[in-house]
Design an enzyme around this catalytic site. Structure first.
Site, short mmCIF file in Angstrom:
data_model
loop_
_atom_site.label_atom_id
_atom_site.label_comp_id
_atom_site.label_asym_id
_atom_site.label_seq_id
_atom_site.Cartn_x
_atom_site.Cartn_y
_atom_site.Cartn_z
N HIS A 136 2.47 3.99 0.10
CA HIS A 136 1.97 4.22 -1.08
C HIS A 136 1.30 5.55 -1.11
O HIS A 136 0.58 5.67 -0.09
CB HIS A 136 0.96 3.15 -1.52
CG HIS A 136 0.36 3.07 -2.90
ND1 HIS A 136 -0.29 4.04 -3.56
CD2 HIS A 136 0.85 2.25 -4.03
CE1 HIS A 136 -0.35 3.83 -4.93
NE2 HIS A 136 0.47 2.58 -4.90
N ARG A 167 7.88 6.53 -5.46
CA ARG A 167 6.85 6.55 -4.44
C ARG A 167 7.38 7.34 -3.15
O ARG A 167 6.47 7.94 -2.61
CB ARG A 167 6.46 5.35 -4.23
CG ARG A 167 5.58 4.57 -4.84
CD ARG A 167 5.22 3.32 -4.52
NE ARG A 167 4.47 2.72 -5.54
CZ ARG A 167 4.06 1.50 -5.57
NH1 ARG A 167 4.30 0.69 -4.58
NH2 ARG A 167 3.55 1.10 -6.57
N ARG A 199 11.53 0.13 -3.02
CA ARG A 199 11.16 -0.82 -4.13
C ARG A 199 10.66 -0.05 -5.34
O ARG A 199 9.86 0.84 -5.23
CB ARG A 199 10.00 -1.88 -3.44
CG ARG A 199 9.65 -2.61 -4.53
CD ARG A 199 8.62 -3.46 -3.81
NE ARG A 199 7.25 -2.78 -3.60
CZ ARG A 199 6.12 -2.77 -4.44
NH1 ARG A 199 6.00 -3.40 -5.46
NH2 ARG A 199 5.18 -1.96 -3.84
N GLU A 257 4.41 2.90 -14.22
CA GLU A 257 4.19 3.56 -12.92
C GLU A 257 5.39 4.24 -12.68
O GLU A 257 6.46 4.33 -13.25
CB GLU A 257 4.10 2.23 -12.22
CG GLU A 257 2.75 1.32 -12.31
CD GLU A 257 2.63 0.09 -11.40
OE1 GLU A 257 3.35 0.13 -10.41
OE2 GLU A 257 1.34 -0.52 -11.62
N HIS A 267 2.53 0.43 2.78
CA HIS A 267 1.93 -0.44 1.69
C HIS A 267 3.06 -1.46 1.67
O HIS A 267 2.47 -2.74 1.37
CB HIS A 267 2.15 0.55 0.60
CG HIS A 267 1.89 -0.08 -0.63
ND1 HIS A 267 0.57 -0.97 -1.04
CD2 HIS A 267 2.68 -0.52 -1.93
CE1 HIS A 267 0.53 -1.23 -2.30
NE2 HIS A 267 1.79 -1.30 -2.75
C1 SIN Z 1 -0.16 -0.05 -7.46
O1 SIN Z 1 -0.83 -0.66 -8.19
O2 SIN Z 1 -0.08 1.13 -7.30
C2 SIN Z 1 0.62 -0.83 -6.54
C3 SIN Z 1 1.66 -1.85 -7.36
C4 SIN Z 1 2.92 -1.96 -6.26
O3 SIN Z 1 2.82 -1.85 -5.26
O4 SIN Z 1 3.80 -2.44 -6.89
#
Ligand code: SIN
Length: 543
Positions: A246, A292, A388, A117, A353
């Protein structure tokens, strides 16, 4: 009606349930949850749990990625503790029966099928398809339900914490007052009876506050109840300006809160504008896997510049069988709205989010109020700083549930039952049933809209001051209404989102720089000479 237990746990996400399981070895546990036990933010977590498990990864890299994302405000000690505790907590989940995706039949930790991610320099997201939260929640609920020391109260919503002020004396002089939490007043929403839950230790694990915003990836329950209750009770809260948006929530008129996991970009998904042009390279060298805050702001800029309603996330270049196997939940949900992600780009927009700030705790999950703990998204432990790192939240919840359960179980030996005796019941004398429910629904909508428009991804001093003026008026209306009428679940939630909205605005006004998730048009960048510190709020003492 009084209910007594050793531990009172408010909230049934991963933080609350893990704590409850561990604490139940040392005493009785009452768990309250305002809907059904499975209704929590955890159940909506798609991506997974960040934890070092491959030979090419290391604790140092995970620590560095977390610190980089946090933009100068993480507490390094906390980051090290949490990252290093990851593998043990993951093993414990496997022992509880959680089924993570593996690369082959071996259950060895080196065999996890790892996702990637934004902000992570290595693949390190341990996941259960694209439904990690539900899988973890399923296993925890199964164990909690079979535990004779735990009683679960569904459809019970906490109104306020019960605080005793004990006098600290030196000789005949009162030197200080020490606040002590002895439980909570709780509305059983099916019967409208307010009950008194008395406990030696109270844990706030109520999750986040996404519903403060008009658009959110969070479920309806995310109304910041723990943060609001703790602040009203005199707990210190911090860093509430750092609301994480998000970047990719499904944009469709009939879709409510549906997240398109960052893992989709981790597997090669690319953000494109309405002309099909990729745009992230203009904003960050890490392109679609930038942190993010960067991606959400880039999308916001593209939308405003082009006047489009959404951007698109395109993973159609990948093999269709791979997409269906890796993202069964997202694939199926998109199909319900006529979008086949194996062929079509998915329309997406950013949405509120995750709350990086919260109730301030020490490394054992303790707040400044004696016997009150906070864990998970409700807490501000120092792990996330100003932003975060993706998938660090379930990790933090697991690690802190463990340390606070240990600490609380030791502390409980020193408490007798004296403090939880003679607690007065809820007093609703002089209140009547509401005749103007419109006040609740109107203020609810107004708060969420004003927070979205004035305190969103991109802020300015003028917008924040406008938001402050509005929230003050709304707050005084809610206060009046609250004292005149009998409490209802809707009124409790409205009071909490108004409180959290006010705290977010106050923190955002206070921070005169742009850092991490807090971006103010008036300031180009972060200013370490003045603002390398947390934004701390505590309710003024009212005698
Ligand atoms: C996601 O799956 O994009 C969310 C994961 C997160 O918020 O850490």
């Amino acid at each position: 009606m009084q209910y007594k237990s050793d531990f009172l746990v408010i909230g049934t996400g991963v933080a609350g349930l893990s704590f409850a399981l561990k604490a139940s070895k040392f005493g009785t546990v009452a768990i309250i949850t305002k809907k059904k036990i499975m209704d929590s933010n955890t159940a909506f977590a798609q991506g997974g749990i960040a934890s070092v498990s491959s030979t090419i990864d290391s604790f140092d890299l995970h620590i560095k990625d977390t610190l980089d994302a946090g933009d100068g405000l993480c507490n390094r000690e906390v980051v090290e503790i949490v990252v290093k505790a990851g593998p043990e907590r993951i093993k414990e989940l496997i022992d509880l029966g959680v089924q993570f995706n593996m690369k082959g039949p071996s259950k060895d930790s080196l065999n996890f099928d790892l996702g990637r991610e934004g902000g992570h320099s290595e693949k390190r997201i341990i996941h259960a398809e694209d439904m990690t939260g539900i899988e973890v929640e399923r296993a925890l609920v199964e164990h909690v339900k079979n535990n004779p020391n735990i009683t679960i109260y569904e459809n019970h919503i906490a109104i306020d914490l019960i605080i005793c002020s004990t006098r600290m004396k030196r000789g005949s002089i009162i030197t200080n007052y020490e606040d002590l939490c002895v439980g909570a007043y709780v509305l059983a929403s099916e019967t409208n009876i307010v009950k008194t839950f008395c406990a030696k230790i109270t844990l706030l694990a109520t999750g986040g506050a996404g519903k403060v915003y008009l658009y959110t990836s969070n479920p309806d329950i995310a109304t910041g109840d723990g943060i609001a209750m703790a602040y009203r009770a005199g707990a210190t809260v911090a860093n509430l300006e750092f609301v994480q948006f998000h970047p990719t929530c499904l944009y469709h008129p009939d879709a409510k809160n549906f997240l398109i996991s960052e893992a989709v970009r981790g597997e090669g998904g690319v953000l494109v504008n309405s002309s099909g042009e990729p745009f992230m390279a203009k904003y960050d060298p890490k392109k679609d896997l930038a942190c993010r805050d960067v991606v959400a702001r880039a999308i916001d800029t593209e939308l405003k510049k082009r006047g489009d309603e959404s951007v698109f996330l395109d993973i159609s270049s990948k093999n269709s069988d791979f997409i269906k196997k890796r993202f069964p939940n997202i694939h199926e949900n998109c199909l319900k709205f006529g979008i086949d992600m194996t062929k079509d780009p998915i329309p997406v927009v950013p949405a509120a989010h995750y709350m990086c700030g919260g109730v301030v705790t020490d490394i054992f999950g303790r707040t400044n109020i004696q016997r009150l703990y906070a864990v998970g998204e409700t807490a501000c432990t120092g792990l996330h700083g100003a932003n975060r790192l993706a998938s660090n939240s379930l990790l933090e919840a697991l690690v802190y549930a463990n340390t606070s359960a240990k600490q609380a179980s030791e502390e409980i030996n020193f408490f007798d039952n004296k403090a939880i005796q003679d607690i007065p019941d809820w007093d609703e004398l002089g209140t009547t049933d509401s005749d103007e429910v419109i006040v609740v629904s109107h203020n609810w909508d107004e708060i969420r809209r004003l927070m979205w428009n004035y305190v969103g991804i991109v802020r300015s001093n003028k917008r924040l001051e406008r938001a402050m003026r509005r929230i003050e008026i709304i707050q005084s209306e809610i206060k009046e209404y609250y004292w005149d009428f009998k409490v209802t679940a809707d009124l409790i939630e409205l009071r909490n989102i108004a409180m959290v909205a006010e705290l977010i605005i106050k923190c955002a006004i206070h921070r005169k720089e742009s850092r991490g998730l807090h971006f103010n048009l008036e300031y180009n960048s972060r200013d370490d000479s003045r603002w390398l510190k947390d934004t701390i709020l505590r309710r003024p003492f009212v005698a």
